[in-house]
Design a protein around this motif. Structure first.
Motif, PDB file in Angstrom:
ATOM      1  N   ASP A  80       0.985  -1.321  -0.331  1.00 20.20           N
ATOM      2  CA  ASP A  80       0.141   0.080  -0.239  1.00 20.20           C
ATOM      3  C   ASP A  80       1.148   0.873   0.310  1.00 20.20           C
ATOM      4  N   GLY A  81       2.058   1.419   0.481  1.00 19.97           N
ATOM      5  CA  GLY A  81       3.070   2.955   0.001  1.00 19.97           C
ATOM      6  C   GLY A  81       3.335   2.635  -0.732  1.00 19.97           C
ATOM      7  N   ILE A  82       4.462   4.232  -1.175  1.00 19.48           N
ATOM      8  CA  ILE A  82       4.520   4.385  -2.821  1.00 19.48           C
ATOM      9  C   ILE A  82       6.297   3.641  -2.975  1.00 19.48           C
ATOM     10  N   PRO A  83       5.958   3.809  -4.723  1.00 15.86           N
ATOM     11  CA  PRO A  83       7.138   2.926  -4.553  1.00 15.86           C
ATOM     12  C   PRO A  83       8.569   2.852  -4.228  1.00 15.86           C
ATOM     13  N   SER A  84       8.365   1.633  -3.808  1.00 13.77           N
ATOM     14  CA  SER A  84       9.734   1.392  -2.924  1.00 13.77           C
ATOM     15  C   SER A  84      11.039   1.814  -3.153  1.00 13.77           C
ATOM     16  N   GLU A  85      11.318   1.781  -4.544  1.00 13.44           N
ATOM     17  CA  GLU A  85      13.211   1.703  -5.153  1.00 13.44           C
ATOM     18  C   GLU A  85      12.760   3.454  -4.997  1.00 13.44           C
ATOM     19  N   ASP A  86      11.697   4.055  -5.040  1.00 13.15           N
ATOM     20  CA  ASP A  86      11.969   5.400  -4.743  1.00 13.15           C
ATOM     21  C   ASP A  86      11.122   6.509  -3.885  1.00 13.15           C
ATOM     22  N   PRO A  87      12.081   6.303  -2.584  1.00 16.07           N
ATOM     23  CA  PRO A  87      12.002   7.264  -1.728  1.00 16.07           C
ATOM     24  C   PRO A  87      11.906   8.576  -1.611  1.00 16.07           C
ATOM     25  N   TYR A  88      13.038   8.512  -1.815  1.00 23.78           N
ATOM     26  CA  TYR A  88      13.475   9.729  -2.234  1.00 23.78           C
ATOM     27  C   TYR A  88      12.817  10.961  -3.337  1.00 23.78           C
ATOM     28  N   ALA A  89      12.188  10.043  -4.311  1.00 25.30           N
ATOM     29  CA  ALA A  89      11.252  11.384  -5.432  1.00 25.30           C
ATOM     30  C   ALA A  89      10.127  11.781  -4.284  1.00 25.30           C
ATOM     31  N   PHE A  90       9.928  10.805  -2.824  1.00 31.15           N
ATOM     32  CA  PHE A  90       8.822  11.299  -1.495  1.00 31.15           C
ATOM     33  C   PHE A  90       8.894  12.207  -1.463  1.00 31.15           C
ATOM     34  N   CYS A  91      10.237  12.493  -1.003  1.00 29.96           N
ATOM     35  CA  CYS A  91      11.223  13.270   0.407  1.00 29.96           C
ATOM     36  C   CYS A  91      11.574  14.855  -0.997  1.00 29.96           C
ATOM     37  N   GLU A  92      11.595  14.296  -2.247  1.00 33.39           N
ATOM     38  CA  GLU A  92      11.749  15.784  -2.962  1.00 33.39           C
ATOM     39  C   GLU A  92      10.348  16.387  -2.536  1.00 33.39           C
ATOM     40  N   GLN A  93       8.838  15.834  -3.131  1.00 31.14           N
ATOM     41  CA  GLN A  93       7.867  16.153  -3.357  1.00 31.14           C
ATOM     42  C   GLN A  93       7.842  16.714  -1.760  1.00 31.14           C
ATOM     43  N   VAL A  94       7.777  15.847  -1.256  1.00 27.46           N
ATOM     44  CA  VAL A  94       7.605  16.513   0.369  1.00 27.46           C
ATOM     45  C   VAL A  94       8.332  18.276   0.432  1.00 27.46           C
ATOM     46  N   HIS A  95       9.479  18.277   0.001  1.00 26.26           N
ATOM     47  CA  HIS A  95       9.998  19.810   0.257  1.00 26.26           C
ATOM     48  C   HIS A  95       9.433  20.035  -0.524  1.00 26.26           C
ATOM     49  N   GLY A  96       9.238  20.116  -1.954  1.00 27.49           N
ATOM     50  CA  GLY A  96       8.513  21.072  -2.457  1.00 27.49           C
ATOM     51  C   GLY A  96       7.396  21.888  -1.748  1.00 27.49           C
ATOM     52  N   LEU A  97       6.541  20.440  -1.513  1.00 30.61           N
ATOM     53  CA  LEU A  97       5.184  21.060  -0.246  1.00 30.61           C
ATOM     54  C   LEU A  97       5.539  22.179   0.323  1.00 30.61           C
ATOM     55  N   MET A  98       6.347  21.854   1.201  1.00 26.96           N
ATOM     56  CA  MET A  98       6.994  22.265   2.356  1.00 26.96           C
ATOM     57  C   MET A  98       7.127  23.601   2.151  1.00 26.96           C
ATOM     58  N   PHE A  99       8.403  24.004   0.952  1.00 31.90           N
ATOM     59  CA  PHE A  99       8.212  25.555   0.312  1.00 31.90           C
ATOM     60  C   PHE A  99       7.267  26.445   0.501  1.00 31.90           C
ATOM     61  N   ARG A 100       6.065  25.389  -0.646  1.00 30.88           N
ATOM     62  CA  ARG A 100       5.034  26.499  -0.421  1.00 30.88           C
ATOM     63  C   ARG A 100       4.272  27.077   0.672  1.00 30.88           C
ATOM     64  N   LEU A 101       4.146  25.901   1.405  1.00 32.54           N
ATOM     65  CA  LEU A 101       3.278  25.776   2.573  1.00 32.54           C
ATOM     66  C   LEU A 101       4.120  27.049   3.250  1.00 32.54           C
TER      67      LEU A 101
END
Length: 601
Positions: free
Chosen positions: A545-566
């Motif tokens: 049920d999680g994100i594609p486990s082979e690319d967790p770094y992309a998930f963290c980059e998306q979180v960074h982008g959202l945090m910037f806008r917030l």
């Protein structure tokens, strides 16, 4: 001027607080290492009565001799642009190298001699805290120095000085990767007031292909052999990291020759464990407060005999800081119990074999019984490599950690750093995290099952993490595993009494199971800690049920982008005008963010 400022003790205390005052930027933190404090220089110019105390505070700690050399006449030196190490994104200013241009006469030393006695520590940052001692020695390679002395400049200073010492009142000296080229001239800094000397290089610099010539270690070994004679008042010797076999015997020679040994923090783990006779000698020293011990299996098993009366009536009676490297954790428990009553400030343990949960509990119980409750601030348990018998991924129930194991260590109310980096199952719940926050309100760094993947999905959720972060307002670095898909927090009112933590800068979820959508993750993190500047996570490889486990770094980059806008939405100019904030916004391309996404809906 107020009458209280006429009292030297009060004024000195005020200046101490000014020294550790963090800079006024968006990501400022008390853990930030600063090389200068212009506020004290401004204070020195306001009043003659404040001049001398302010100058003492301003010059007390220096990373390099460059500011002192620049007090020489302007025609006696020159600065040339040089870049000994690549500049990072946040330190893009050029580096300068200082060279002397002419011989120095007696009159050239007037201003030099006015400021030199004020320097008490060389090679250190202004605000290095005691609980950072295990890490701060690596900082010179992370934060390059803006101005550096050419190695021949030190040779010239030794010739022109015509005196015994450059810094007569120096108390602490750190010899790092910038200084090794003129190790032959180190005695110029061995003044009568020197009490502590630390040799600190990065591990890579000691490799045969590194920047250090093998002859340098031989020179250092010769220097250590004569160190006790050169510095009769020296009480502490620190050596980071593990050096060659030639240096270890020379360091032990200093320990035997030192008249008033207070610190022997010498990393001997790579080449030669500490010998039983040296261990017994160190245990008998009545003023020893800091020690590094690397024990082989035979010596570790003999601890009950070596440290037992009458051979050593009161082993390590004054110990405050120790780093103990042992094969098994139960040997460290024996070490703690042998001290009977102690006032430890920092306890760091490195084991070679994975302990059972009962061994961890026994270690915490030994600390609770032997150590004063209000003195312990740092506790680190680490295992950096898996032994052959520990290589299996499936862990037995005896390796399962829960909140009950931590109960004894939670009785130390002043804990600031707790690192548990042993490969075990971590089963902490929301109630456990809430209890940790209540017991350790002054927590600065917390890591649980650090560097290792845990088996299974943790029952803890965002609710427990929010309770911990809210009750520990000084928390700076947080690394743990929890189920990031449950109990999202969209606003502070979701949890009664929640106070956002504005000090948290580093947040790592290790091998936590991650949601498909990074939006709720980013909003929950922003709600509890809006100024986090780095998010890391490894993902959970077996969770469907999680994100594609082979690319967790992309998930963290998306979180960074959202945090910037917030942050732009919430803080506005305060964030946009910050130098790091500008870089983050510039680096944020926005390609990973849907244009219709609104965090406040």
């Amino acid at each position: 001027m107020h009458h209280c400022l006429l009292l030297p003790d009060i004024l000195s205390r005020i200046l101490d607080f000014l020294l550790v005052s963090p800079p006024d930027d968006f990501y400022a933190t008390c853990q930030q290492l600063e090389d200068k404090n212009p506020s004290i220089a401004s204070l020195a110019r306001t009043c003659r009565g404040l001049l001398e105390p302010s100058l003492d505070a301003l010059w007390r700690v220096q990373r390099t001799l460059a500011p002192l050399v620049k007090t020489l006449p302007s025609d006696a030196y020159e600065e040339t642009i040089d870049r000994p190490v690549p500049a990072s994104t946040y330190t893009a200013a050029p580096c300068y190298e200082i060279r002397l241009t002419r011989p120095l006469t007696k009159s050239d030393w007037c201003r030099f001699d006015y400021y030199a006695p004020r320097i008490k520590a060389l090679g250190f940052f202004h605000n290095e805290h005691e609980d950072q001692e295990g890490d701060s020695w690596t900082m010179p390679s992370v934060f390059p120095r803006d101005r550096e002395l050419f190695w021949k400049t030190v040779l010239q200073l030794s010739v022109y000085r015509r005196g015994l010492w450059l810094l007569p009142n120096l108390v602490r000296l750190r010899w790092n990767l910038y200084d090794f080229l003129y190790t032959d001239h180190a005695p110029l800094f061995f003044g009568p007031s020197l009490r502590t000397i630390a040799f600190a290089l990065e591990p890579g610099h000691l490799d045969p292909c590194g920047i250090c010539d093998p002859l340098w270690e031989k020179d250092m070994a010769l220097l250590l052999k004569g160190l006790a004679a050169l510095c009769p008042g020296l009480t502490e010797l620190e050596i980071y990291p593990a050096y060659s076999g030639e240096i270890v015997p020379s360091a032990s020679h200093f320990a035997y020759e030192c008249r008033h040994l207070e610190g022997y923090y010498v990393n001997t783990s790579k080449y030669q464990p500490i010998k039983p006779d040296l261990l017994e000698y160190l245990a008998s020293k009545p003023f020893l407060r800091k020690v590094f011990l690397s024990l082989d299996p035979d010596t570790a098993d003999s601890l009950p005999v070596i440290l037992a009366p009458p051979r050593v009536p009161h082993p390590f009676s004054s110990l405050q800081v120790f780093y103990l490297k042992v094969p098994h954790l139960h040997s460290c428990t024996t070490f703690i119990e042998s001290m009977q009553h102690c006032r430890l400030f920092s306890a760091a343990v490195e084991v070679d074999h994975r302990p059972a949960a009962t061994d961890v509990y026994d270690f915490f119980v030994a600390l609770e019984r032997s150590c004063a409750k209000h003195t312990l601030h740092v506790c680190r348990l680490n295992q950096y490599r898996l032994a052959d018998e520990d290589s299996d991924i499936a862990l037995h129930p005896e390796h399962s950690m829960d909140g009950g194991i931590l109960k004894p260590i939670l009785r130390f109310p002043n804990m600031r750093i707790f690192i548990f980096g042993i490969p075990m199952c971590g089963w902490l719940t929301d109630e456990d995290f809430n209890h940790i926050g209540k017991c350790w309100p002054g927590l600065v760094g917390f890591a649980f099952i650090d560097r290792w993947a845990t088996i299974g999905i943790s029952p803890a959720t965002w609710k427990g993490v929010a309770s911990l972060v809210s009750q520990a307002p000084l928390l700076h670095d947080l690394r743990l595993t929890f189920d990031t898909r449950r109990n999202f927090i969209t606003k502070p009112s979701d949890i009664p009494g929640l106070r956002p933590n504005h000090r948290l800068r580093y947040f790592e979820v290790l091998c936590s199971v991650l949601p498909e959508d990074p939006g709720p993750f980013a909003l929950s993190l922003f709600t509890i800690a809006p100024r986090v500047m780095q998010v890391k996570g490894g993902g959970w490889p077996t969770d469907p049920d999680g994100i594609p486990s082979e690319d967790p770094y992309a998930f963290c980059e998306q979180v960074h982008g959202l945090m910037f806008r917030l942050r732009c939405e919430r803080f506005g100019d305060e964030y946009i005008s910050d130098k790091i904030g500008k870089m983050e916004i510039t680096d944020d391309s926005g390609d990973t963010l849907p244009s219709e996404w609104n965090p406040w809906k």
